[in-house]
Design a protein around this motif. Sequence first.
Motif, PDB file in Angstrom:
ATOM      1  N   MET A   1      -2.292   6.533   3.266  1.00  0.00           N
ATOM      2  CA  MET A   1      -1.655   6.061   2.024  1.00  0.00           C
ATOM      3  C   MET A   1      -2.494   6.513   0.831  1.00  0.00           C
ATOM      4  N   ILE A   2      -1.827   7.056  -0.182  1.00  0.00           N
ATOM      5  CA  ILE A   2      -2.501   7.523  -1.392  1.00  0.00           C
ATOM      6  C   ILE A   2      -1.936   6.748  -2.583  1.00  0.00           C
ATOM      7  N   LYS A   3      -2.800   6.119  -3.351  1.00  0.00           N
ATOM      8  CA  LYS A   3      -2.375   5.314  -4.493  1.00  0.00           C
ATOM      9  C   LYS A   3      -2.862   5.979  -5.786  1.00  0.00           C
ATOM     10  N   ILE A 227       2.654   5.364  -5.195  1.00  0.00           N
ATOM     11  CA  ILE A 227       2.072   5.287  -3.849  1.00  0.00           C
ATOM     12  C   ILE A 227       2.767   6.295  -2.932  1.00  0.00           C
ATOM     13  N   ILE A 228       1.980   7.201  -2.362  1.00  0.00           N
ATOM     14  CA  ILE A 228       2.498   8.225  -1.447  1.00  0.00           C
ATOM     15  C   ILE A 228       2.195   7.798  -0.015  1.00  0.00           C
ATOM     16  N   ASN A 229       3.201   7.916   0.861  1.00  0.00           N
ATOM     17  CA  ASN A 229       3.081   7.478   2.256  1.00  0.00           C
ATOM     18  C   ASN A 229       2.556   6.037   2.351  1.00  0.00           C
ATOM     19  N   PRO A 230       3.285   5.088   1.749  1.00  0.00           N
ATOM     20  CA  PRO A 230       2.814   3.695   1.743  1.00  0.00           C
ATOM     21  C   PRO A 230       2.735   3.112   3.153  1.00  0.00           C
ATOM     22  N   GLU A 231       1.721   2.266   3.366  1.00  0.00           N
ATOM     23  CA  GLU A 231       1.605   1.568   4.646  1.00  0.00           C
ATOM     24  C   GLU A 231       2.740   0.556   4.758  1.00  0.00           C
ATOM     25  N   GLU A 232       3.031   0.135   5.977  1.00  0.00           N
ATOM     26  CA  GLU A 232       4.208  -0.691   6.248  1.00  0.00           C
ATOM     27  C   GLU A 232       4.229  -1.969   5.412  1.00  0.00           C
ATOM     28  N   ASP A 233       3.082  -2.661   5.317  1.00  0.00           N
ATOM     29  CA  ASP A 233       3.073  -3.913   4.561  1.00  0.00           C
ATOM     30  C   ASP A 233       3.279  -3.672   3.072  1.00  0.00           C
ATOM     31  N   VAL A 234       2.731  -2.563   2.556  1.00  0.00           N
ATOM     32  CA  VAL A 234       2.912  -2.204   1.138  1.00  0.00           C
ATOM     33  C   VAL A 234       4.374  -1.868   0.868  1.00  0.00           C
ATOM     34  N   GLU A 236       6.966  -2.959   2.557  1.00  0.00           N
ATOM     35  CA  GLU A 236       7.748  -4.205   2.627  1.00  0.00           C
ATOM     36  C   GLU A 236       7.643  -5.007   1.327  1.00  0.00           C
ATOM     37  N   LYS A 237       6.427  -5.087   0.783  1.00  0.00           N
ATOM     38  CA  LYS A 237       6.235  -5.808  -0.481  1.00  0.00           C
ATOM     39  C   LYS A 237       6.988  -5.122  -1.626  1.00  0.00           C
ATOM     40  N   SER A 238       6.990  -3.795  -1.606  1.00  0.00           N
ATOM     41  CA  SER A 238       7.691  -3.035  -2.649  1.00  0.00           C
ATOM     42  C   SER A 238       9.198  -3.236  -2.552  1.00  0.00           C
ATOM     43  N   VAL A 239       9.717  -3.236  -1.312  1.00  0.00           N
ATOM     44  CA  VAL A 239      11.150  -3.492  -1.106  1.00  0.00           C
ATOM     45  C   VAL A 239      11.517  -4.874  -1.623  1.00  0.00           C
ATOM     46  N   GLN A 240      10.676  -5.859  -1.330  1.00  0.00           N
ATOM     47  CA  GLN A 240      10.910  -7.227  -1.783  1.00  0.00           C
ATOM     48  C   GLN A 240      10.888  -7.316  -3.308  1.00  0.00           C
ATOM     49  N   LYS A 241       9.917  -6.622  -3.910  1.00  0.00           N
ATOM     50  CA  LYS A 241       9.789  -6.616  -5.376  1.00  0.00           C
ATOM     51  C   LYS A 241      11.009  -5.959  -6.024  1.00  0.00           C
ATOM     52  N   LYS A 242      11.490  -4.893  -5.380  1.00  0.00           N
ATOM     53  CA  LYS A 242      12.667  -4.184  -5.884  1.00  0.00           C
ATOM     54  C   LYS A 242      13.897  -5.080  -5.806  1.00  0.00           C
ATOM     55  N   MET A 243      14.054  -5.790  -4.704  1.00  0.00           N
ATOM     56  CA  MET A 243      15.198  -6.691  -4.532  1.00  0.00           C
ATOM     57  C   MET A 243      15.167  -7.818  -5.570  1.00  0.00           C
TER      58      MET A 243
END
Length: 538
Positions: A1-3, A227-234, A236-243
Amino acid sequence: MIKCSGKSVLKGIAIGRIYLYKKQEYVLKQETIENPEAEIERMEKAKETATEQLEELYQKALKEAGEEQAMIFDVHKMMLDDADYLDSIRGLIRDEKMNAEFAVNLTGENFAGIFASMDDEYMKARSADVLDISKRLIRILAGVGEEGIASEEPVVLLADDLSPSETVQMDKSKILAIVTKHGSTNSHTAILARSMNIPALVQTDVALLEEYSGAKAVVDGFSGTFIINPEEDVLEKSVQKKMEYEKERTALQELKGKDNVTTDGRRINLYANIGNVSDVDKVLDSDAGGIGLFRSEFIYLGREDYPTEEEQFVIYKEVLSRMQGKKVIIRTLDIGADKQVDYFKLPHEENPAMGYRAIRICLDRPEVFKTQLRAIYRASAFGTAAIMFPMIISVKEIRKIKEIVEEVKTELTKEGISFNRVELGIMVETPAAAVISDALAKEVEFFSIGTNDLTQYTLAIDRQNQNLDNFYDSHHEAILRLIKMTVENGHKEGIWVGICGELASDTTLTRTFVDMGVDELSVSPTYVLSVRKAVRDI
């Protein structure tokens, strides 16, 4: 993951695969040609094609982003017609028997160097413009087409930087977000991204590696992270934030039809800014209470000659009629600075932002001014019109304006042409106007504070200059004090005071403005409901 970190242009969350945008490579070579006149003719045809392309881009930007963002393409057309620029190209072809591509490139670099060496920041910024038009000519001469997005699904666009022309030409349905390594939060490209209503980051510390192409990425416009190639938990948090963000945007729709009133009963008018007739649909859909800024300049742009009174009347009438009695505040012609119109034949200026522009041109050319005023007053019979005058710095100017207005009203009355009462106000966008707002308030019926220019002039910072981003502070205490002073002085004389600049949509300042007693906020239609929510939460 690259931030990676960047400067956010617009809040929001985007998740998708990266599309690495690269300009088409073209190897420029100097060649000796046998027939200079035939080569010049080839260049002239390429120039005609470039002019047509720029006109198409202007119209596209005007429709999608408004006239302020479209103006850059008018500037490019003007530069493409510059006699010195063209004579230099022709001279190199004739005298050096140089191929057109190389002659254009050499001329572009020479002119760009001249602009870049100037002290004036506005003129320095023209260096990039002359390179842009030169590259356009070279691409046409070489038969290299414009770069598009070769993807079937929407993408996160990653680029070194994007010119306004590149941004406008892209298929917006294929863009989830824009991330650039360079660029400014106040650039034309940033403004275009905001008008597209998609998250975007500029000045991002990201390497433009081929291996990133197709990789999954998250663009967070709230935190300014990529964030490039985000880890699974990151992820998931991003999907939640987007929703959650999308849920908030959906909830905003429920505010349509609601009052702009704080919980303790303070009311504020919430209007919308427009650049042309097609924007009225957005205003009506946003549920704005009226139009707080109708930029009338667009009527004068992209033409060969002055618009007639009848042409202007038809446009104003349509807007007023469609608003069905809601107030429409029309700003009189505001050209000059970076809004150049060839047929006005404006003189070259070393510092045009502080030069011959806006009301100064109107008072100097009363025949142009009166034509516009007649059209507005005639159209006032079909709705509720108000007029505001830009770039005011003195009481003397207002009194001269009022004399001309009375002349127009007298003429129309003698001709038997009916018109309604029209409120007259001014834009407070110079420090001079803010400081003497107590005197100016005695002369008009309202103030509308233009925070974009007020900030620029107060801080002595060109907001288009990305080198000054770290110094540009729209929340500067001096700006807020000038706004407060203007509101207080206006209220002492019984007139209402609004804000129509970019700060009006900044919800971190909504409480501040309400507490100051600001009566009206006028924003892009996109921001009407979010500002309404901010008001109702106070």
